[in-house]
Design a protein around this motif. Structure first.
Motif, mmCIF file in Angstrom:
data_model
loop_
_atom_site.group_PDB
_atom_site.id
_atom_site.type_symbol
_atom_site.label_atom_id
_atom_site.label_comp_id
_atom_site.label_asym_id
_atom_site.label_seq_id
_atom_site.Cartn_x
_atom_site.Cartn_y
_atom_site.Cartn_z
ATOM 1 N N PHE A 14 -8.196 -14.523 53.439
ATOM 2 C CA PHE A 14 -7.324 -15.248 52.526
ATOM 3 C C PHE A 14 -8.113 -16.320 51.793
ATOM 4 O O PHE A 14 -8.030 -16.435 50.571
ATOM 5 C CB PHE A 14 -6.130 -15.831 53.316
ATOM 6 N N TRP A 15 -8.859 -17.131 52.492
ATOM 7 C CA TRP A 15 -9.612 -18.214 51.864
ATOM 8 C C TRP A 15 -10.768 -17.675 51.021
ATOM 9 O O TRP A 15 -11.107 -18.250 49.985
ATOM 10 C CB TRP A 15 -10.119 -19.233 52.903
ATOM 11 N N GLU A 16 -11.302 -16.596 51.415
ATOM 12 C CA GLU A 16 -12.371 -16.001 50.609
ATOM 13 C C GLU A 16 -11.793 -15.494 49.286
ATOM 14 O O GLU A 16 -12.398 -15.665 48.219
ATOM 15 C CB GLU A 16 -13.034 -14.843 51.346
ATOM 16 N N LEU A 17 -10.583 -14.909 49.339
ATOM 17 C CA LEU A 17 -9.954 -14.454 48.124
ATOM 18 C C LEU A 17 -9.586 -15.633 47.238
ATOM 19 O O LEU A 17 -9.761 -15.564 46.016
ATOM 20 C CB LEU A 17 -8.696 -13.633 48.446
ATOM 21 N N ILE A 18 -9.100 -16.705 47.824
ATOM 22 C CA ILE A 18 -8.749 -17.900 47.055
ATOM 23 C C ILE A 18 -10.011 -18.481 46.428
ATOM 24 O O ILE A 18 -10.027 -18.801 45.223
ATOM 25 C CB ILE A 18 -8.051 -18.949 47.968
ATOM 26 N N SER A 19 -11.079 -18.633 47.176
ATOM 27 C CA SER A 19 -12.313 -19.218 46.614
ATOM 28 C C SER A 19 -12.934 -18.296 45.553
ATOM 29 O O SER A 19 -13.457 -18.753 44.532
ATOM 30 C CB SER A 19 -13.302 -19.553 47.720
ATOM 31 N N PHE A 20 -12.819 -16.977 45.771
ATOM 32 C CA PHE A 20 -13.334 -16.038 44.774
ATOM 33 C C PHE A 20 -12.519 -16.133 43.494
ATOM 34 O O PHE A 20 -13.081 -16.113 42.394
ATOM 35 C CB PHE A 20 -13.298 -14.607 45.329
ATOM 36 N N GLY A 21 -11.207 -16.283 43.612
ATOM 37 C CA GLY A 21 -10.353 -16.429 42.442
ATOM 38 C C GLY A 21 -10.674 -17.704 41.682
ATOM 39 O O GLY A 21 -10.733 -17.714 40.444
ATOM 40 N N LEU A 23 -13.523 -19.347 41.804
ATOM 41 C CA LEU A 23 -14.857 -19.155 41.226
ATOM 42 C C LEU A 23 -14.770 -18.284 39.975
ATOM 43 O O LEU A 23 -15.401 -18.597 38.950
ATOM 44 C CB LEU A 23 -15.797 -18.515 42.257
ATOM 45 N N LEU A 24 -13.943 -17.253 40.036
ATOM 46 C CA LEU A 24 -13.775 -16.374 38.891
ATOM 47 C C LEU A 24 -13.134 -17.124 37.727
ATOM 48 O O LEU A 24 -13.555 -16.978 36.578
ATOM 49 C CB LEU A 24 -12.918 -15.171 39.299
ATOM 50 N N TRP A 25 -12.103 -17.963 38.052
ATOM 51 C CA TRP A 25 -11.448 -18.748 37.008
ATOM 52 C C TRP A 25 -12.421 -19.747 36.399
ATOM 53 O O TRP A 25 -12.494 -19.898 35.188
ATOM 54 C CB TRP A 25 -10.230 -19.461 37.599
ATOM 55 N N VAL A 26 -13.255 -20.443 37.183
ATOM 56 C CA VAL A 26 -14.226 -21.431 36.692
ATOM 57 C C VAL A 26 -15.288 -20.726 35.857
ATOM 58 O O VAL A 26 -15.670 -21.214 34.773
ATOM 59 C CB VAL A 26 -14.851 -22.222 37.875
ATOM 60 N N LEU A 27 -15.744 -19.605 36.340
ATOM 61 C CA LEU A 27 -16.759 -18.865 35.580
ATOM 62 C C LEU A 27 -16.186 -18.379 34.254
ATOM 63 O O LEU A 27 -16.847 -18.479 33.211
ATOM 64 C CB LEU A 27 -17.281 -17.674 36.385
ATOM 65 N N SER A 28 -14.943 -17.854 34.266
ATOM 66 C CA SER A 28 -14.371 -17.350 33.026
ATOM 67 C C SER A 28 -14.042 -18.483 32.070
ATOM 68 O O SER A 28 -14.045 -18.303 30.864
ATOM 69 C CB SER A 28 -13.143 -16.507 33.309
ATOM 70 N N LYS A 29 -13.761 -19.666 32.594
ATOM 71 C CA LYS A 29 -13.410 -20.798 31.747
ATOM 72 C C LYS A 29 -14.658 -21.492 31.193
ATOM 73 O O LYS A 29 -14.672 -21.900 30.031
ATOM 74 C CB LYS A 29 -12.560 -21.772 32.586
ATOM 75 N N PHE A 30 -15.698 -21.646 32.004
ATOM 76 C CA PHE A 30 -16.845 -22.458 31.579
ATOM 77 C C PHE A 30 -18.142 -21.662 31.380
ATOM 78 O O PHE A 30 -18.910 -21.961 30.466
ATOM 79 C CB PHE A 30 -17.096 -23.581 32.612
ATOM 80 N N ALA A 31 -18.423 -20.706 32.192
ATOM 81 C CA ALA A 31 -19.709 -20.013 32.120
ATOM 82 C C ALA A 31 -19.635 -18.751 31.263
ATOM 83 O O ALA A 31 -20.582 -18.432 30.529
ATOM 84 C CB ALA A 31 -20.199 -19.669 33.524
ATOM 85 N N LEU A 32 -18.565 -18.005 31.372
ATOM 86 C CA LEU A 32 -18.466 -16.739 30.673
ATOM 87 C C LEU A 32 -18.414 -16.882 29.147
ATOM 88 O O LEU A 32 -19.088 -16.103 28.448
ATOM 89 C CB LEU A 32 -17.225 -15.986 31.185
#
Length: 171
Positions: A14-21, A23-32
């Motif tokens: 559960f926490w891995e999915l939350i942290s991956f989400g 991380l995915l949101w931060v990457l898509s917002k700032f890095a991607l």
């Protein structure tokens, strides 16, 4: 080992999915976005470079065709110049031959006239010698002394006789 415990394992997922989400949101917002923008920019540059290369190739082919046309024109012009030079050389050769022929005929005519004058002079000299010889012979034959007037008169008669003989011999 707690991570392999089934109770602990489910909460970890559960926490891995939350942290991956997150991380995915931060990457898509700032890095991607900058990465995608860099990729699009690079793609545009590559496309522009390909278009520019195509234009350069087309331009180079067009210039090559123009240069080949100019080269063919220059070759034709050079051939025309060679043909013209040959015709000029032929014309000059014919003119020189004609000039030499004319000069040769003139020299031949002058030489013929000079020979004729020399022949006439030789005939005059022979007539004069013949007259002198006739006087000498007449003087010896007559064995008398002649006066100056008689001698001139006899010379004139002898000269006329020789002239008449030569004129009748030529005719």
């Amino acid at each position: 080992m707690p991570q392999f415990d089934s109770h602990f394992f489910s909460s970890l997922i559960f926490w891995e999915l939350i942290s991956f989400g997150i991380l995915l949101w931060v990457l898509s917002k700032f890095a991607l976005p900058p990465i995608l923008e860099a990729l699009e920019t690079r793609e545009r540059k590559i496309r522009d470079s390909i278009d520019q290369a195509e234009q350069n190739r087309t331009s180079a082919e067009q210039r090559l065709q123009e240069y080949e046309a100019k080269l063919r024109g220059a070759a034709q012009e050079a051939e025309a110049i060679v043909v013209e030079a040959r015709s000029k050389a032929q014309r000059m050769l014919e003119e020189n031959e004609q000039r030499l022929r004319t000069e040769s005929e003139r020299i031949k005519a002058e030489t013929t006239q000079e020979i004729e004058r020399a022949r006439q002079k030789a005939l005059q000299d022979i007539r004069g010698e013949a007259a002198d010889l006739a006087l000498l012979v007449a003087e010896k034959v007559l064995v008398r002394s002649l006066s100056g007037d008689d001698s001139r008169r006899l010379a004139q008669e002898a000269l006329q006789a020789v002239s008449a003989d030569s004129a009748s011999g030529r005719a």
